[in-house]
Design a protein around this motif. Structure first.
Motif, PDB file in Angstrom:
ATOM      1  N   HIS A  46       0.854  -1.180   0.000  1.00 44.94           N
ATOM      2  CA  HIS A  46       0.000   0.000   0.000  1.00 44.94           C
ATOM      3  C   HIS A  46       0.895   1.237   0.000  1.00 44.94           C
ATOM      4  O   HIS A  46       2.059   1.174   0.395  1.00 44.94           O
ATOM      5  CB  HIS A  46      -0.924   0.030   1.225  1.00 44.94           C
ATOM      6  N   HIS A  47       0.316   2.362  -0.420  1.00 47.07           N
ATOM      7  CA  HIS A  47       1.096   3.589  -0.541  1.00 47.07           C
ATOM      8  C   HIS A  47       0.363   4.754   0.126  1.00 47.07           C
ATOM      9  O   HIS A  47      -0.828   4.967  -0.121  1.00 47.07           O
ATOM     10  CB  HIS A  47       1.354   3.906  -2.020  1.00 47.07           C
ATOM     11  N   SER A  48       1.077   5.471   0.984  1.00 49.63           N
ATOM     12  CA  SER A  48       0.574   6.689   1.631  1.00 49.63           C
ATOM     13  C   SER A  48      -0.621   6.448   2.544  1.00 49.63           C
ATOM     14  O   SER A  48      -1.332   7.400   2.878  1.00 49.63           O
ATOM     15  CB  SER A  48       0.196   7.745   0.569  1.00 49.63           C
ATOM     16  N   LEU A  49      -0.848   5.219   2.978  1.00 49.47           N
ATOM     17  CA  LEU A  49      -1.971   4.940   3.869  1.00 49.47           C
ATOM     18  C   LEU A  49      -1.483   4.945   5.322  1.00 49.47           C
ATOM     19  O   LEU A  49      -1.365   3.908   5.975  1.00 49.47           O
ATOM     20  CB  LEU A  49      -2.630   3.598   3.520  1.00 49.47           C
ATOM     21  N   LYS A  50      -1.183   6.138   5.804  1.00 48.44           N
ATOM     22  CA  LYS A  50      -0.714   6.321   7.176  1.00 48.44           C
ATOM     23  C   LYS A  50      -1.677   5.642   8.151  1.00 48.44           C
ATOM     24  O   LYS A  50      -2.892   5.659   7.942  1.00 48.44           O
ATOM     25  CB  LYS A  50      -0.627   7.828   7.453  1.00 48.44           C
ATOM     26  N   TRP A  51      -1.146   5.047   9.183  1.00 50.43           N
ATOM     27  CA  TRP A  51      -1.852   4.230  10.161  1.00 50.43           C
ATOM     28  C   TRP A  51      -2.141   2.829   9.624  1.00 50.43           C
ATOM     29  O   TRP A  51      -1.735   1.860  10.234  1.00 50.43           O
ATOM     30  CB  TRP A  51      -3.174   4.865  10.625  1.00 50.43           C
ATOM     31  N   TYR A  52      -2.832   2.746   8.479  1.00 46.74           N
ATOM     32  CA  TYR A  52      -3.338   1.444   8.017  1.00 46.74           C
ATOM     33  C   TYR A  52      -2.234   0.507   7.530  1.00 46.74           C
ATOM     34  O   TYR A  52      -2.217  -0.683   7.865  1.00 46.74           O
ATOM     35  CB  TYR A  52      -4.375   1.643   6.906  1.00 46.74           C
ATOM     36  N   ALA A  53      -1.308   0.988   6.700  1.00 46.75           N
ATOM     37  CA  ALA A  53      -0.288   0.097   6.137  1.00 46.75           C
ATOM     38  C   ALA A  53       0.943   0.910   5.762  1.00 46.75           C
ATOM     39  O   ALA A  53       0.897   1.717   4.837  1.00 46.75           O
ATOM     40  CB  ALA A  53      -0.827  -0.644   4.908  1.00 46.75           C
ATOM     41  N   HIS A  54       2.028   0.673   6.465  1.00 41.89           N
ATOM     42  CA  HIS A  54       3.298   1.324   6.155  1.00 41.89           C
ATOM     43  C   HIS A  54       4.201   0.397   5.342  1.00 41.89           C
ATOM     44  O   HIS A  54       5.392   0.646   5.222  1.00 41.89           O
ATOM     45  CB  HIS A  54       3.986   1.771   7.452  1.00 41.89           C
ATOM     46  N   MET A  55       3.615  -0.654   4.767  1.00 37.27           N
ATOM     47  CA  MET A  55       4.346  -1.628   3.956  1.00 37.27           C
ATOM     48  C   MET A  55       4.296  -1.185   2.493  1.00 37.27           C
ATOM     49  O   MET A  55       3.532  -1.687   1.680  1.00 37.27           O
ATOM     50  CB  MET A  55       3.728  -3.027   4.113  1.00 37.27           C
ATOM     51  N   SER A  56       5.118  -0.196   2.156  1.00 41.73           N
ATOM     52  CA  SER A  56       5.089   0.376   0.811  1.00 41.73           C
ATOM     53  C   SER A  56       6.032  -0.308  -0.167  1.00 41.73           C
ATOM     54  O   SER A  56       5.872  -0.169  -1.379  1.00 41.73           O
ATOM     55  CB  SER A  56       5.454   1.865   0.882  1.00 41.73           C
ATOM     56  N   GLY A 113      -4.973  -1.870  -5.419  1.00 45.11           N
ATOM     57  CA  GLY A 113      -4.531  -0.663  -4.730  1.00 45.11           C
ATOM     58  C   GLY A 113      -5.401   0.527  -5.081  1.00 45.11           C
ATOM     59  O   GLY A 113      -4.902   1.580  -5.457  1.00 45.11           O
ATOM     60  N   GLY A 114      -6.698   0.358  -4.944  1.00 41.05           N
ATOM     61  CA  GLY A 114      -7.630   1.278  -5.576  1.00 41.05           C
ATOM     62  C   GLY A 114      -8.095   2.467  -4.773  1.00 41.05           C
ATOM     63  O   GLY A 114      -9.045   3.144  -5.186  1.00 41.05           O
ATOM     64  N   THR A 115      -7.477   2.778  -3.617  1.00 40.41           N
ATOM     65  CA  THR A 115      -7.931   3.956  -2.881  1.00 40.41           C
ATOM     66  C   THR A 115      -7.533   5.237  -3.616  1.00 40.41           C
ATOM     67  O   THR A 115      -6.532   5.282  -4.328  1.00 40.41           O
ATOM     68  CB  THR A 115      -7.320   4.003  -1.467  1.00 40.41           C
ATOM     69  N   GLU A 116      -8.310   6.282  -3.396  1.00 41.06           N
ATOM     70  CA  GLU A 116      -7.999   7.582  -3.988  1.00 41.06           C
ATOM     71  C   GLU A 116      -6.629   8.070  -3.508  1.00 41.06           C
ATOM     72  O   GLU A 116      -5.866   8.677  -4.271  1.00 41.06           O
ATOM     73  CB  GLU A 116      -9.084   8.595  -3.613  1.00 41.06           C
ATOM     74  N   GLN A 117      -6.319   7.817  -2.250  1.00 39.54           N
ATOM     75  CA  GLN A 117      -5.041   8.229  -1.692  1.00 39.54           C
ATOM     76  C   GLN A 117      -3.870   7.603  -2.459  1.00 39.54           C
ATOM     77  O   GLN A 117      -2.865   8.274  -2.742  1.00 39.54           O
ATOM     78  CB  GLN A 117      -4.974   7.809  -0.211  1.00 39.54           C
ATOM     79  N   TRP A 267      -9.436   5.424   5.066  1.00 40.15           N
ATOM     80  CA  TRP A 267      -8.909   5.551   3.703  1.00 40.15           C
ATOM     81  C   TRP A 267      -9.868   5.030   2.643  1.00 40.15           C
ATOM     82  O   TRP A 267      -9.850   5.508   1.509  1.00 40.15           O
ATOM     83  CB  TRP A 267      -7.567   4.838   3.596  1.00 40.15           C
ATOM     84  N   TYR A 268     -10.699   4.057   2.988  1.00 41.90           N
ATOM     85  CA  TYR A 268     -11.590   3.476   1.983  1.00 41.90           C
ATOM     86  C   TYR A 268     -12.998   4.055   2.049  1.00 41.90           C
ATOM     87  O   TYR A 268     -13.729   3.980   1.071  1.00 41.90           O
ATOM     88  CB  TYR A 268     -11.670   1.949   2.158  1.00 41.90           C
ATOM     89  N   GLY A 269     -13.363   4.612   3.198  1.00 44.34           N
ATOM     90  CA  GLY A 269     -14.740   5.072   3.334  1.00 44.34           C
ATOM     91  C   GLY A 269     -14.904   6.490   3.813  1.00 44.34           C
ATOM     92  O   GLY A 269     -16.031   6.929   4.099  1.00 44.34           O
ATOM     93  N   GLY A 270     -13.821   7.249   3.944  1.00 47.27           N
ATOM     94  CA  GLY A 270     -13.929   8.641   4.333  1.00 47.27           C
ATOM     95  C   GLY A 270     -14.244   8.887   5.789  1.00 47.27           C
ATOM     96  O   GLY A 270     -14.682   9.988   6.161  1.00 47.27           O
ATOM     97  N   ALA A 271     -14.030   7.877   6.645  1.00 51.36           N
ATOM     98  CA  ALA A 271     -14.268   8.060   8.073  1.00 51.36           C
ATOM     99  C   ALA A 271     -13.130   8.870   8.695  1.00 51.36           C
ATOM    100  O   ALA A 271     -12.127   9.168   8.044  1.00 51.36           O
ATOM    101  CB  ALA A 271     -14.399   6.703   8.761  1.00 51.36           C
ATOM    102  N   GLY A 272     -13.274   9.170   9.977  1.00 51.84           N
ATOM    103  CA  GLY A 272     -12.270   9.972  10.656  1.00 51.84           C
ATOM    104  C   GLY A 272     -10.985   9.206  10.927  1.00 51.84           C
ATOM    105  O   GLY A 272     -10.856   8.018  10.616  1.00 51.84           O
ATOM    106  N   ILE A 273     -10.032   9.906  11.529  1.00 51.52           N
ATOM    107  CA  ILE A 273      -8.752   9.297  11.892  1.00 51.52           C
ATOM    108  C   ILE A 273      -8.999   8.194  12.923  1.00 51.52           C
ATOM    109  O   ILE A 273      -9.827   8.359  13.831  1.00 51.52           O
ATOM    110  CB  ILE A 273      -7.800  10.373  12.452  1.00 51.52           C
ATOM    111  N   PRO A 274      -8.329   7.056  12.802  1.00 49.11           N
ATOM    112  CA  PRO A 274      -8.584   5.953  13.741  1.00 49.11           C
ATOM    113  C   PRO A 274      -8.251   6.329  15.178  1.00 49.11           C
ATOM    114  O   PRO A 274      -7.351   7.111  15.446  1.00 49.11           O
ATOM    115  CB  PRO A 274      -7.656   4.840  13.227  1.00 49.11           C
TER     116      PRO A 274
END
Length: 417
Positions: A46-56, A113-117, A267-274
């Motif tokens: 994943h790319h640029s998904l802070k919190w969720y996945a730092h495995m870039s 890898g389909g998130t807008e981010q 990241w996938y649904g526009g919710a707030g920061i975890p």
């Protein structure tokens, strides 16, 4: 049945120092997984998904782990295959190099890898991701069939070029597809590749997904196969924390999953920061239910239909507890049709000591329970069970009769077995 560990490199309180430590912790877990008898590790991309996945850069992570291990299989779960993330020829080159250096231990999964981010970072056309993933798989499946790869498709043209080096596994490492819906399960089956399945909704959902996959297997012909080999392997995600104390394991596991669910929702649904807070002694099951209710309320507010998948990641009924609890849950997944259990242990708020202890408990108690069920033993003259299981299950060659004369005697002998 196979057992594996999957890594997202999730991170609560993502300071630079904690980020570096979490990635080192993942390496430590992966190496320990081999010692504890796991069959495989997987690493996401994943790319640029802070919190969720730092495995870039999983290709680097997997290479580092491969150099520190000797038997455990090394899996891309998955490579982001749209062309602006990774050109198909480059994926093939990197996969072959890692497969060669690891001694033929690589498995190669594909995803969007389909998130807008993510897509906005690399200039990926979101409308083409599904097509590009399939075309990339066709290119990889074809890359080493001849001395030079030539490919002319709907989306990309590659004039004749050798793809170097060649992988140790022939014609290439086993291929997989990330699957979360019935249509992607059908796609995987029709392409002749394995399925990597999200398992948050529980065993009944896995049973339904397995039925969809099997139905597509039964109804397919070879017209959409991406390779001359077929891999019908069905791997299922299993969130788990296993400790001697059931309540502690449940609290740590459900808290970690809540972080996972909220960060993926961000990241996938526009919710707030975890929510990153860990409150000692908190009723995490109640907090999980409350978080799920907030998701439903937000969907209602925006007049979006609430489908079962919308709250699946908030289902807390998984392998959290003692080793006996984990065995009982895995038995349900096995009966639902899982060929492989992908343990999700490293979640954002789970401490390293709980991750390591979970791996130990699985290795010493859970996995041996299912290994003991491997009967009957091979008859005289058969390859040993251990030797057969070095290869991924159901990864078989599909070769037209007219090509048999091009095979070496060793290849014909192997196919006839």
């Amino acid at each position: 049945m196979k057992f594996s560990v999957i890594f997202e490199a999730q991170l609560a309180d993502p300071t630079v120092e904690r980020e570096h430590q979490v990635i080192r912790d993942c390496v430590e877990q992966a190496v320990y997984a081999e010692e504890m008898g796991f069959d495989r590790i997987w690493a996401v991309e994943h790319h640029s998904l802070k919190w969720y996945a730092h495995m870039s850069a999983p290709e680097i992570f997997l290479t580092w782990v491969a150099a520190k291990t000797s038997t455990i299989r090394i899996g891309h779960g998955v490579v982001c295959m749209p062309f602006n993330f990774n050109h198909p020829a480059r994926v093939a080159e990197r996969a072959a190099m890692l497969d060669l250096l690891s001694g033929g231990r690589l498995d190669l999964g594909a995803g969007r890898g389909g998130t807008e981010q993510e897509t906005s970072l690399c200039g990926v056309d979101k409308e083409r991701t599904t097509q590009e993933v399939e075309e990339a798989l066709r290119i990889i499946g074809k890359a080493w069939q001849e001395d030079e790869l030539e490919y002319h498709g709907e989306l990309i043209d590659i004039d004749p070029h050798p793809i170097l080096p060649r992988p140790q596994q022939t014609p290439h490492p086993p291929l997989f597809l990330a699957c979360s819906r019935a249509d992607t399960l059908r796609q995987a089956a029709e392409l002749g590749i394995g399925a990597l399945v999200m398992g948050f909704a529980g065993p009944q959902s896995i049973k339904e997904m397995r039925e969809a996959y099997d139905s597509a297997l039964a109804g397919r012909d070879s017209s959409r196969f991406v390779s001359s080999v077929v891999n019908d392997h069905f791997s299922v995600l299993c969130p788990t924390i296993v400790l001697d104390d059931r309540e502690t394991a449940q609290r740590i596991g459900i808290r970690g999953q809540r972080f996972f669910a909220q960060s993926i929702g961000h990241w996938y649904g526009g919710a707030g920061i975890p929510d990153e807070a860990v409150v000692e002694g908190a009723d995490e099951a109640a907090a999980m239910r409350e978080a799920a209710e907030q998701v439903v309320a937000r969907l209602h507010e925006h007049n979006i239909p609430v489908r079962p998948t919308a709250t699946a990641t908030f289902n807390a009924d998984h392998a959290y507890g003692t080793a006996e609890d984990a065995i009982a849950y895995v038995e349900q997944l096995r009966d639902a049709g899982a060929d492989e259990i992908m343990c999700l242990i490293q979640m954002g708020t789970v401490p390293q000591e709980a991750c390591m202890e979970t791996i130990r408990q699985w290795g010493e108690k859970v996995i041996p329970h299912f290994r003991s069920e491997r009967t009957p033993r091979p008859r005289s003259g058969q390859a040993s069970l251990e030797r057969r299981e070095e290869q991924p299950p159901r990864h078989r060659e599909v070769q037209p009769p007219q090509h048999r004369e091009e095979q070496t005697p060793q290849q014909r002998q192997k196919e006839n077995r």
